[in-house]
Design a protein around this motif. Structure first.
Motif, PDB file in Angstrom:
ATOM      1  N   ILE A 149       0.842  -1.199   0.000  1.00  9.97           N
ATOM      2  CA  ILE A 149       0.000   0.000   0.000  1.00  9.97           C
ATOM      3  C   ILE A 149       0.875   1.246   0.000  1.00  9.97           C
ATOM      4  O   ILE A 149       1.746   1.409   0.862  1.00  9.97           O
ATOM      5  N   PHE A 150       0.632   2.130  -0.966  1.00  8.98           N
ATOM      6  CA  PHE A 150       1.302   3.434  -1.013  1.00  8.98           C
ATOM      7  C   PHE A 150       0.421   4.465  -0.295  1.00  8.98           C
ATOM      8  O   PHE A 150      -0.721   4.169   0.056  1.00  8.98           O
ATOM      9  N   ASN A 151       0.947   5.662  -0.111  1.00  6.82           N
ATOM     10  CA  ASN A 151       0.274   6.692   0.684  1.00  6.82           C
ATOM     11  C   ASN A 151      -1.222   6.752   0.373  1.00  6.82           C
ATOM     12  O   ASN A 151      -1.610   6.992  -0.767  1.00  6.82           O
ATOM     13  N   THR A 152      -2.022   6.542   1.408  1.00 12.50           N
ATOM     14  CA  THR A 152      -3.473   6.534   1.272  1.00 12.50           C
ATOM     15  C   THR A 152      -4.065   7.586   2.207  1.00 12.50           C
ATOM     16  O   THR A 152      -3.568   7.799   3.312  1.00 12.50           O
ATOM     17  N   TYR A 153      -5.124   8.226   1.769  1.00 11.56           N
ATOM     18  CA  TYR A 153      -5.729   9.291   2.562  1.00 11.56           C
ATOM     19  C   TYR A 153      -7.240   9.236   2.402  1.00 11.56           C
ATOM     20  O   TYR A 153      -7.768   8.544   1.519  1.00 11.56           O
ATOM     21  N   GLY A 154      -7.949   9.973   3.260  1.00 14.15           N
ATOM     22  CA  GLY A 154      -9.391  10.045   3.158  1.00 14.15           C
ATOM     23  C   GLY A 154     -10.034  10.241   4.521  1.00 14.15           C
ATOM     24  O   GLY A 154      -9.344  10.350   5.545  1.00 14.15           O
ATOM     25  N   PRO A 155     -11.360  10.277   4.574  1.00 12.79           N
ATOM     26  CA  PRO A 155     -12.067  10.395   5.845  1.00 12.79           C
ATOM     27  C   PRO A 155     -11.690   9.270   6.802  1.00 12.79           C
ATOM     28  O   PRO A 155     -11.398   8.148   6.381  1.00 12.79           O
ATOM     29  N   ARG A 156     -11.694   9.590   8.090  1.00 19.28           N
ATOM     30  CA  ARG A 156     -11.358   8.700   9.205  1.00 19.28           C
ATOM     31  C   ARG A 156      -9.859   8.567   9.454  1.00 19.28           C
ATOM     32  O   ARG A 156      -9.449   7.755  10.281  1.00 19.28           O
ATOM     33  N   MET A 157      -9.047   9.323   8.725  1.00 21.31           N
ATOM     34  CA  MET A 157      -7.645   9.403   9.131  1.00 21.31           C
ATOM     35  C   MET A 157      -7.589   9.941  10.551  1.00 21.31           C
ATOM     36  O   MET A 157      -8.415  10.765  10.960  1.00 21.31           O
ATOM     37  N   HIS A 158      -6.608   9.483  11.326  1.00 20.91           N
ATOM     38  CA  HIS A 158      -6.444   9.983  12.686  1.00 20.91           C
ATOM     39  C   HIS A 158      -5.904  11.407  12.618  1.00 20.91           C
ATOM     40  O   HIS A 158      -4.929  11.675  11.914  1.00 20.91           O
ATOM     41  N   PRO A 159      -6.530  12.349  13.344  1.00 19.26           N
ATOM     42  CA  PRO A 159      -6.095  13.752  13.239  1.00 19.26           C
ATOM     43  C   PRO A 159      -4.690  13.997  13.777  1.00 19.26           C
ATOM     44  O   PRO A 159      -4.067  15.013  13.431  1.00 19.26           O
ATOM     45  N   ASN A 160      -4.179  13.085  14.598  1.00 21.31           N
ATOM     46  CA  ASN A 160      -2.856  13.282  15.189  1.00 21.31           C
ATOM     47  C   ASN A 160      -1.868  12.198  14.777  1.00 21.31           C
ATOM     48  O   ASN A 160      -0.959  11.869  15.527  1.00 21.31           O
ATOM     49  N   ASP A 161      -2.040  11.669  13.572  1.00 21.48           N
ATOM     50  CA  ASP A 161      -1.168  10.559  13.193  1.00 21.48           C
ATOM     51  C   ASP A 161       0.148  11.018  12.568  1.00 21.48           C
ATOM     52  O   ASP A 161       1.021  10.196  12.293  1.00 21.48           O
ATOM     53  N   GLY A 162       0.299  12.308  12.346  1.00 27.70           N
ATOM     54  CA  GLY A 162       1.563  12.820  11.835  1.00 27.70           C
ATOM     55  C   GLY A 162       1.756  12.642  10.345  1.00 27.70           C
ATOM     56  O   GLY A 162       2.811  12.991   9.803  1.00 27.70           O
ATOM     57  N   ARG A 163       0.755  12.105   9.649  1.00 22.50           N
ATOM     58  CA  ARG A 163       0.899  11.949   8.198  1.00 22.50           C
ATOM     59  C   ARG A 163       0.671  13.284   7.507  1.00 22.50           C
ATOM     60  O   ARG A 163      -0.035  14.157   8.006  1.00 22.50           O
ATOM     61  N   VAL A 164       1.248  13.409   6.338  1.00 24.62           N
ATOM     62  CA  VAL A 164       1.309  14.720   5.709  1.00 24.62           C
ATOM     63  C   VAL A 164      -0.079  15.257   5.357  1.00 24.62           C
ATOM     64  O   VAL A 164      -0.350  16.451   5.569  1.00 24.62           O
ATOM     65  N   VAL A 165      -0.987  14.418   4.865  1.00 25.65           N
ATOM     66  CA  VAL A 165      -2.309  14.915   4.465  1.00 25.65           C
ATOM     67  C   VAL A 165      -3.091  15.395   5.681  1.00 25.65           C
ATOM     68  O   VAL A 165      -3.615  16.523   5.698  1.00 25.65           O
ATOM     69  N   SER A 166      -3.175  14.557   6.713  1.00 26.57           N
ATOM     70  CA  SER A 166      -3.930  14.958   7.910  1.00 26.57           C
ATOM     71  C   SER A 166      -3.253  16.139   8.611  1.00 26.57           C
ATOM     72  O   SER A 166      -3.937  17.051   9.092  1.00 26.57           O
ATOM     73  N   ASN A 167      -1.932  16.136   8.673  1.00 22.22           N
ATOM     74  CA  ASN A 167      -1.205  17.253   9.280  1.00 22.22           C
ATOM     75  C   ASN A 167      -1.571  18.569   8.608  1.00 22.22           C
ATOM     76  O   ASN A 167      -1.944  19.550   9.270  1.00 22.22           O
ATOM     77  N   PHE A 168      -1.448  18.591   7.285  1.00 22.98           N
ATOM     78  CA  PHE A 168      -1.675  19.833   6.547  1.00 22.98           C
ATOM     79  C   PHE A 168      -3.112  20.310   6.698  1.00 22.98           C
ATOM     80  O   PHE A 168      -3.365  21.506   6.902  1.00 22.98           O
ATOM     81  N   ILE A 169      -4.072  19.385   6.593  1.00 28.82           N
ATOM     82  CA  ILE A 169      -5.479  19.788   6.668  1.00 28.82           C
ATOM     83  C   ILE A 169      -5.820  20.321   8.057  1.00 28.82           C
ATOM     84  O   ILE A 169      -6.465  21.371   8.184  1.00 28.82           O
TER      85      ILE A 169
END
Length: 312
Positions: free
Chosen positions: A171-191
């Motif tokens: 699995i390569f970088n995946t994003y979307g609803p239900r990402m953890h807001p504090n998981d440190g991933r770039v998409v959730s971090n930026f949003i």
């Protein structure tokens, strides 16, 4: 109708997978220990007669009766998997052994959710499944990278030694609803930073690149891999569209209407500079490729986080 076990089923990707399987009429046994997942991800499924939840850590054996197994259990963001690196390795390795043992006893097919991190900081671009990777075995990311590589080894050894029905996806970088807001991933971090009006933190120059796959596309690929009888894997699942981190930050600012400034921090050790999947194999054998453009997927993800933050 199948009875399907999804480990890590209350996680970001796992909850979407559970939802999709139930939508087609499968019974789902969702197993999770809530180390990094959230109850909110599955609360809407609780009253569905096709859904069952079991709190369990797969580093311990599990005795259930099912027809298929999707093994997704493991913290997947650097913030979470580096918090307890020994436990991360145990989850990947002991968890794989326990789930493979269960699949062997039941004589059922099992899918391993591996990761593009097995390629490390790749010397090949884009990455094909035949590339062996460039991984630092003693660095801070090794607990995840090397443990996932070891899990793949175990899956293929069980396949060769016991003639088991395995499937392996990377699995390569995946994003979307239900990402953890504090998981440190770039998409959730930026949003989250943009919606809060906080500075958007870029690590490195911002010219490093990633490929972002919307979660609905990924789940479609995983199910396609599980349901076909020809291909064992590994198979890359990701979106081959490549964007710099600075391009992502700029798009997030536009979609959120944020006035956040972009600030730069040093690049973490062993962080890959470029990452893009070659999905030729998935296209040829699974007839799969992503359909949701980054702008559309990000808009849906922004809407999710806007509602989440508004709810407090």
């Amino acid at each position: 109708m199948k009875r399907v076990l999804v480990t890590g089923g209350a996680g970001f990707i796992g909850s979407h997978l559970c939802e999709r399987l139930m939508a087609r009429g499968d019974e789902v046994l969702c197993v999770d220990n809530f180390f990094t997942s959230r109850r909110q991800n599955i609360v809407h499924l609780r009253d569905n007669p096709l859904f069952e939840f079991m709190r369990h850590d797969i580093t311990w054996p599990l005795y259930v009766e099912v027809d298929q197994i999707y093994n997704l259990a493991c913290p997947a963001s650097p913030v979470h998997y580096q918090f307890d690196p020994v436990q991360t390795t145990k989850t990947c390795v002991h968890g794989a052994i326990n789930m493979l043992g269960l699949a062997k006893r039941l004589k059922v097919r099992i899918l391993q959710s591996s990761t593009s991190e097995v390629y490390g900081d790749p010397a090949q671009h884009p990455q094909t499944e035949s590339y062996w990777g460039n991984v630092n075995p003693i660095g801070p990311r090794a607990c995840y990278d090397e443990a996932k590589r070891c899990a793949e080894t175990l899956f293929f050894d069980y396949y060769r030694q016991h003639n088991m029905q395995i499937r392996v996806v990377r699995i390569f970088n995946t994003y979307g609803p239900r990402m953890h807001p504090n998981d440190g991933r770039v998409v959730s971090n930026f949003i989250v930073q943009a919606l809060k009006g906080e500075p958007i933190t870029l690590y490195g120059t911002g010219n490093q690149s990633r490929s972002f796959c919307y979660v609905d596309d990924l789940v479609t690929g995983m199910i396609a891999m599980m349901d076909q009888d020809e291909l064992v894997g590994p198979v890359n699942l990701g979106n081959p569209g490549e964007f710099t981190i600075l391009e992502l930050a700029t798009l997030v600012k536009e979609l959120t209407g944020s006035s956040s400034e972009i600030v730069y921090q040093p690049l973490p050790q062993d962080d890959p500079v470029r990452r893009r999947p070659d999905i030729s194999l998935a296209k040829a054998k699974l007839h799969w490729e992503p359909t949701i453009p980054l702008r559309d997927g990000l808009a849906r993800t922004v809407a999710f986080f806007r509602e989440l933050l508004a709810a407090g």
